[in-house]
Enzyme design. Structure first.
Site, PDB file in Angstrom:
ATOM      1  N   ALA A 157     107.370  44.424 -44.934  1.00 52.45           N
ATOM      2  CA  ALA A 157     106.834  43.633 -43.738  1.00 52.45           C
ATOM      3  C   ALA A 157     107.947  43.374 -42.887  1.00 52.45           C
ATOM      4  O   ALA A 157     109.209  43.244 -42.941  1.00 52.45           O
ATOM      5  CB  ALA A 157     106.397  42.173 -43.998  1.00 52.45           C
ATOM      6  N   VAL A 158     107.394  43.843 -41.462  1.00 49.92           N
ATOM      7  CA  VAL A 158     108.545  43.495 -40.361  1.00 49.92           C
ATOM      8  C   VAL A 158     107.769  42.624 -39.417  1.00 49.92           C
ATOM      9  O   VAL A 158     106.686  42.602 -39.107  1.00 49.92           O
ATOM     10  CB  VAL A 158     108.737  45.288 -39.773  1.00 49.92           C
ATOM     11  CG1 VAL A 158     109.607  44.807 -38.390  1.00 49.92           C
ATOM     12  CG2 VAL A 158     109.372  45.915 -40.636  1.00 49.92           C
ATOM     13  N   ARG A 195     108.017  48.956 -34.896  1.00 51.12           N
ATOM     14  CA  ARG A 195     108.353  50.078 -34.205  1.00 51.12           C
ATOM     15  C   ARG A 195     109.706  50.751 -33.999  1.00 51.12           C
ATOM     16  O   ARG A 195     109.826  51.225 -32.676  1.00 51.12           O
ATOM     17  CB  ARG A 195     107.243  50.533 -32.999  1.00 51.12           C
ATOM     18  CG  ARG A 195     105.745  50.173 -33.135  1.00 51.12           C
ATOM     19  CD  ARG A 195     105.443  51.045 -34.079  1.00 51.12           C
ATOM     20  NE  ARG A 195     104.002  51.618 -33.809  1.00 51.12           N
ATOM     21  CZ  ARG A 195     103.441  52.242 -34.519  1.00 51.12           C
ATOM     22  NH1 ARG A 195     103.941  52.490 -35.951  1.00 51.12           N
ATOM     23  NH2 ARG A 195     102.258  53.049 -34.139  1.00 51.12           N
ATOM     24  N   ARG A 196     110.500  50.179 -34.787  1.00 43.81           N
ATOM     25  CA  ARG A 196     112.070  50.541 -34.607  1.00 43.81           C
ATOM     26  C   ARG A 196     112.547  51.239 -35.885  1.00 43.81           C
ATOM     27  O   ARG A 196     114.048  51.410 -36.138  1.00 43.81           O
ATOM     28  CB  ARG A 196     112.674  49.276 -34.335  1.00 43.81           C
ATOM     29  CG  ARG A 196     112.227  48.634 -32.988  1.00 43.81           C
ATOM     30  CD  ARG A 196     113.064  47.395 -32.862  1.00 43.81           C
ATOM     31  NE  ARG A 196     112.330  46.549 -31.783  1.00 43.81           N
ATOM     32  CZ  ARG A 196     113.087  45.913 -30.785  1.00 43.81           C
ATOM     33  NH1 ARG A 196     114.242  46.589 -30.539  1.00 43.81           N
ATOM     34  NH2 ARG A 196     112.355  45.416 -29.791  1.00 43.81           N
ATOM     35  N   GLY A 197     111.864  51.678 -36.737  1.00 42.10           N
ATOM     36  CA  GLY A 197     112.298  52.340 -38.045  1.00 42.10           C
ATOM     37  C   GLY A 197     112.811  51.242 -39.054  1.00 42.10           C
ATOM     38  O   GLY A 197     113.154  51.677 -40.130  1.00 42.10           O
ATOM     39  N   GLY A 225     110.776  49.105 -41.058  1.00 40.49           N
ATOM     40  CA  GLY A 225     110.123  49.306 -42.335  1.00 40.49           C
ATOM     41  C   GLY A 225     110.683  50.631 -43.213  1.00 40.49           C
ATOM     42  O   GLY A 225     110.603  50.516 -44.389  1.00 40.49           O
ATOM     43  N   GLU A 270      99.678  49.732 -53.218  1.00 40.52           N
ATOM     44  CA  GLU A 270      98.592  49.690 -52.739  1.00 40.52           C
ATOM     45  C   GLU A 270      98.755  49.371 -51.062  1.00 40.52           C
ATOM     46  O   GLU A 270      99.660  48.811 -50.669  1.00 40.52           O
ATOM     47  CB  GLU A 270      97.677  48.506 -53.096  1.00 40.52           C
ATOM     48  CG  GLU A 270      97.449  48.684 -54.809  1.00 40.52           C
ATOM     49  CD  GLU A 270      98.212  48.132 -55.545  1.00 40.52           C
ATOM     50  OE1 GLU A 270      98.096  48.691 -56.930  1.00 40.52           O
ATOM     51  OE2 GLU A 270      99.117  47.473 -55.222  1.00 40.52           O
ATOM     52  N   TYR A 283     104.057  55.976 -45.541  1.00 43.39           N
ATOM     53  CA  TYR A 283     104.398  56.266 -47.005  1.00 43.39           C
ATOM     54  C   TYR A 283     104.244  57.724 -47.128  1.00 43.39           C
ATOM     55  O   TYR A 283     104.851  58.350 -48.020  1.00 43.39           O
ATOM     56  CB  TYR A 283     103.218  55.421 -47.770  1.00 43.39           C
ATOM     57  CG  TYR A 283     103.364  53.934 -47.597  1.00 43.39           C
ATOM     58  CD1 TYR A 283     104.659  53.456 -47.707  1.00 43.39           C
ATOM     59  CD2 TYR A 283     102.356  53.105 -47.401  1.00 43.39           C
ATOM     60  CE1 TYR A 283     104.833  52.230 -47.538  1.00 43.39           C
ATOM     61  CE2 TYR A 283     102.554  51.834 -47.072  1.00 43.39           C
ATOM     62  CZ  TYR A 283     103.821  51.257 -47.483  1.00 43.39           C
ATOM     63  OH  TYR A 283     103.866  49.755 -47.189  1.00 43.39           O
TER      64      TYR A 283
END
Length: 191
Positions: free
Chosen positions: A81-82, A88-90, A92, A114, A126
Protein backbone atom coordinates in the site's frame (compact mmCIF):
# COMPACT_ATOMS: atom_id res chain seq x y z
CA UNK A 1 -0.81 15.29 3.07
CA UNK A 2 0.65 16.38 -0.23
CA UNK A 3 4.06 15.40 -1.42
CA UNK A 4 6.65 18.18 -1.49
CA UNK A 5 8.23 19.12 -4.83
CA UNK A 6 11.74 18.14 -3.68
CA UNK A 7 12.02 15.17 -1.39
CA UNK A 8 14.63 13.16 0.47
CA UNK A 9 15.60 9.76 -0.92
CA UNK A 10 13.21 6.86 -0.45
CA UNK A 11 14.33 4.43 2.24
CA UNK A 12 12.99 0.96 2.99
CA UNK A 13 13.05 0.06 6.69
CA UNK A 14 11.60 -2.70 8.85
CA UNK A 15 8.08 -1.89 10.04
CA UNK A 16 8.06 -1.05 13.75
CA UNK A 17 5.29 -0.25 16.22
CA UNK A 18 6.15 3.45 15.88
CA UNK A 19 5.17 3.29 12.18
CA UNK A 20 1.73 1.83 12.77
CA UNK A 21 -0.15 5.13 13.05
CA UNK A 22 1.00 6.10 9.54
CA UNK A 23 0.49 2.55 8.23
CA UNK A 24 -3.10 2.49 9.54
CA UNK A 25 -3.76 5.94 8.04
CA UNK A 26 -2.66 4.67 4.61
CA UNK A 27 -4.66 1.45 5.07
CA UNK A 28 -7.81 3.50 5.76
CA UNK A 29 -7.25 5.52 2.58
CA UNK A 30 -6.61 2.64 0.19
CA UNK A 31 -8.58 -0.37 1.47
CA UNK A 32 -12.34 -0.65 2.04
CA UNK A 33 -11.65 -2.94 5.02
CA UNK A 34 -8.23 -1.98 6.42
CA UNK A 35 -6.22 -4.14 8.77
CA UNK A 36 -6.45 -3.32 12.46
CA UNK A 37 -3.64 -2.43 14.78
CA UNK A 38 -4.13 -5.81 16.44
CA UNK A 39 -3.49 -7.64 13.17
CA UNK A 40 -0.31 -5.67 12.57
CA UNK A 41 0.92 -6.17 16.13
CA UNK A 42 0.34 -9.90 15.75
CA UNK A 43 2.28 -9.99 12.48
CA UNK A 44 5.16 -7.93 13.88
CA UNK A 45 5.43 -10.34 16.83
CA UNK A 46 6.15 -13.28 14.49
CA UNK A 47 9.72 -14.48 13.87
CA UNK A 48 11.63 -12.52 11.23
CA UNK A 49 12.27 -15.66 9.18
CA UNK A 50 8.49 -16.17 8.81
CA UNK A 51 7.44 -12.56 8.16
CA UNK A 52 8.78 -9.46 6.45
CA UNK A 53 6.98 -6.16 6.95
CA UNK A 54 8.63 -2.99 5.71
CA UNK A 55 7.82 0.69 5.34
CA UNK A 56 8.90 3.14 2.68
CA UNK A 57 10.01 6.44 4.17
CA UNK A 58 10.88 9.79 2.70
CA UNK A 59 12.62 11.72 5.41
CA UNK A 60 10.57 11.01 8.52
CA UNK A 61 7.34 10.40 6.60
CA UNK A 62 6.02 6.87 6.06
CA UNK A 63 4.69 6.87 2.49
CA UNK A 64 3.96 3.18 1.99
CA UNK A 65 4.26 -0.29 3.43
CA UNK A 66 4.32 -3.93 2.40
CA UNK A 67 4.45 -7.35 3.95
CA UNK A 68 4.63 -11.05 3.34
CA UNK A 69 4.45 -14.29 5.25
CA UNK A 70 6.51 -17.40 4.61
CA UNK A 71 4.85 -20.81 4.54
CA UNK A 72 7.12 -23.81 4.00
CA UNK A 73 8.93 -22.96 0.73
CA UNK A 74 6.86 -20.07 -0.60
CA UNK A 75 5.88 -16.54 0.33
CA UNK A 76 2.48 -14.90 0.36
CA UNK A 77 2.36 -11.13 -0.11
CA UNK A 78 -0.22 -9.86 2.36
CA UNK A 79 -0.16 -6.15 1.60
CA UNK A 80 1.37 -3.48 -0.59
CA UNK A 81 0.00 0.00 0.00
CA UNK A 82 1.16 3.52 -0.84
CA UNK A 83 -0.24 6.76 0.57
CA UNK A 84 -2.42 8.24 -2.22
CA UNK A 85 -0.40 11.49 -2.16
CA UNK A 86 2.71 9.46 -3.03
CA UNK A 87 1.33 7.05 -5.62
CA UNK A 88 2.66 6.82 -9.19
CA UNK A 89 6.28 7.35 -8.08
CA UNK A 90 7.50 3.74 -8.10
CA UNK A 91 7.16 3.30 -4.35
CA UNK A 92 4.91 0.24 -4.64
CA UNK A 93 7.39 -1.31 -7.07
CA UNK A 94 10.29 -0.67 -4.67
CA UNK A 95 8.35 -2.23 -1.80
CA UNK A 96 7.39 -5.27 -3.88
CA UNK A 97 10.96 -5.65 -5.12
CA UNK A 98 12.22 -5.72 -1.56
CA UNK A 99 9.79 -8.51 -0.67
CA UNK A 100 10.51 -10.60 -3.76
CA UNK A 101 14.27 -10.24 -3.36
CA UNK A 102 13.96 -11.29 0.30
CA UNK A 103 11.98 -14.37 -0.80
CA UNK A 104 14.62 -15.21 -3.40
CA UNK A 105 17.43 -14.74 -0.87
CA UNK A 106 15.58 -17.10 1.51
CA UNK A 107 15.64 -19.73 -1.29
CA UNK A 108 11.86 -19.85 -1.54
CA UNK A 109 10.35 -21.49 -4.61
CA UNK A 110 7.72 -18.87 -5.37
CA UNK A 111 5.57 -15.95 -4.27
CA UNK A 112 1.80 -15.66 -4.42
CA UNK A 113 -0.78 -12.95 -3.75
CA UNK A 114 -4.38 -11.99 -4.35
CA UNK A 115 -5.33 -8.75 -6.08
CA UNK A 116 -8.70 -7.15 -6.74
CA UNK A 117 -9.86 -8.02 -10.23
CA UNK A 118 -10.92 -4.38 -10.67
CA UNK A 119 -7.41 -3.03 -9.98
CA UNK A 120 -5.63 -3.05 -13.36
CA UNK A 121 -2.75 -0.86 -12.11
CA UNK A 122 -1.85 -3.38 -9.39
CA UNK A 123 -2.24 -6.31 -11.79
CA UNK A 124 0.11 -4.58 -14.26
CA UNK A 125 2.67 -4.00 -11.49
CA UNK A 126 2.62 -7.67 -10.51
CA UNK A 127 2.87 -8.77 -14.14
CA UNK A 128 5.94 -6.54 -14.51
CA UNK A 129 7.54 -8.71 -11.82
CA UNK A 130 6.59 -11.91 -13.64
CA UNK A 131 3.49 -12.80 -11.64
CA UNK A 132 0.92 -14.74 -13.67
CA UNK A 133 -2.81 -15.02 -13.01
CA UNK A 134 -3.59 -18.64 -12.11
CA UNK A 135 -7.11 -18.45 -10.76
CA UNK A 136 -9.93 -16.39 -9.32
CA UNK A 137 -11.49 -16.39 -5.86
CA UNK A 138 -15.11 -15.36 -6.45
CA UNK A 139 -16.42 -12.76 -3.99
CA UNK A 140 -13.15 -12.89 -2.03
CA UNK A 141 -13.41 -9.29 -0.84
CA UNK A 142 -16.52 -9.54 1.30
CA UNK A 143 -16.87 -5.78 1.87
CA UNK A 144 -17.35 -5.16 -1.88
CA UNK A 145 -18.11 -8.61 -3.29
CA UNK A 146 -15.16 -8.23 -5.69
CA UNK A 147 -13.29 -11.20 -7.04
CA UNK A 148 -9.61 -11.73 -6.31
CA UNK A 149 -7.18 -12.76 -9.00
CA UNK A 150 -4.71 -15.31 -7.64
CA UNK A 151 -1.26 -14.55 -9.03
CA UNK A 152 1.96 -16.54 -8.76
CA UNK A 153 5.60 -15.87 -9.40
CA UNK A 154 6.91 -19.42 -9.69
CA UNK A 155 10.46 -20.70 -10.13
CA UNK A 156 11.78 -17.79 -8.11
CA UNK A 157 15.23 -19.40 -8.04
CA UNK A 158 15.41 -19.75 -11.83
CA UNK A 159 17.56 -17.72 -14.18
CA UNK A 160 14.58 -15.98 -15.81
CA UNK A 161 13.31 -14.67 -12.46
CA UNK A 162 16.84 -13.66 -11.46
CA UNK A 163 17.42 -11.76 -14.69
CA UNK A 164 14.06 -9.98 -14.38
CA UNK A 165 14.75 -9.00 -10.76
CA UNK A 166 18.24 -7.75 -11.64
CA UNK A 167 16.75 -5.58 -14.42
CA UNK A 168 14.00 -4.24 -12.14
CA UNK A 169 16.52 -3.54 -9.38
CA UNK A 170 18.64 -1.48 -11.77
CA UNK A 171 15.58 0.40 -13.05
CA UNK A 172 14.41 1.15 -9.51
CA UNK A 173 17.84 1.98 -8.07
CA UNK A 174 17.75 -0.99 -5.68
CA UNK A 175 20.65 -3.32 -4.84
CA UNK A 176 20.80 -6.18 -7.34
CA UNK A 177 22.20 -8.77 -4.95
CA UNK A 178 19.26 -9.06 -2.55
CA UNK A 179 16.87 -7.12 -0.38
CA UNK A 180 18.13 -4.01 1.33
CA UNK A 181 20.32 -4.83 4.27
CA UNK A 182 18.54 -3.29 7.22
CA UNK A 183 20.43 -1.91 10.19
CA UNK A 184 18.61 -3.31 13.25
CA UNK A 185 19.69 -0.38 15.41
CA UNK A 186 18.34 2.40 13.23
CA UNK A 187 15.88 0.43 11.13
CA UNK A 188 17.27 2.10 8.03
CA UNK A 189 18.75 0.58 4.92
CA UNK A 190 22.50 0.35 5.17
CA UNK A 191 24.41 2.45 2.65
Amino acid sequence: MTAPAEVAPLRIAPMRRRHLRAVLRTEAQVYPQPWTIGLYLGELAQPDDRRRYVVARVGGTVVGHAGMIVAVDEAHVTTVAVDPAWQRRGIGARLLLDLVLAAREAALAGVTLEVRSANPAAIALYERFGFVAEGVRRGYYAETGEDAVIMWLRDLQGDEAGDRLDRLARELGHPVDGPLELDPASGEAAS
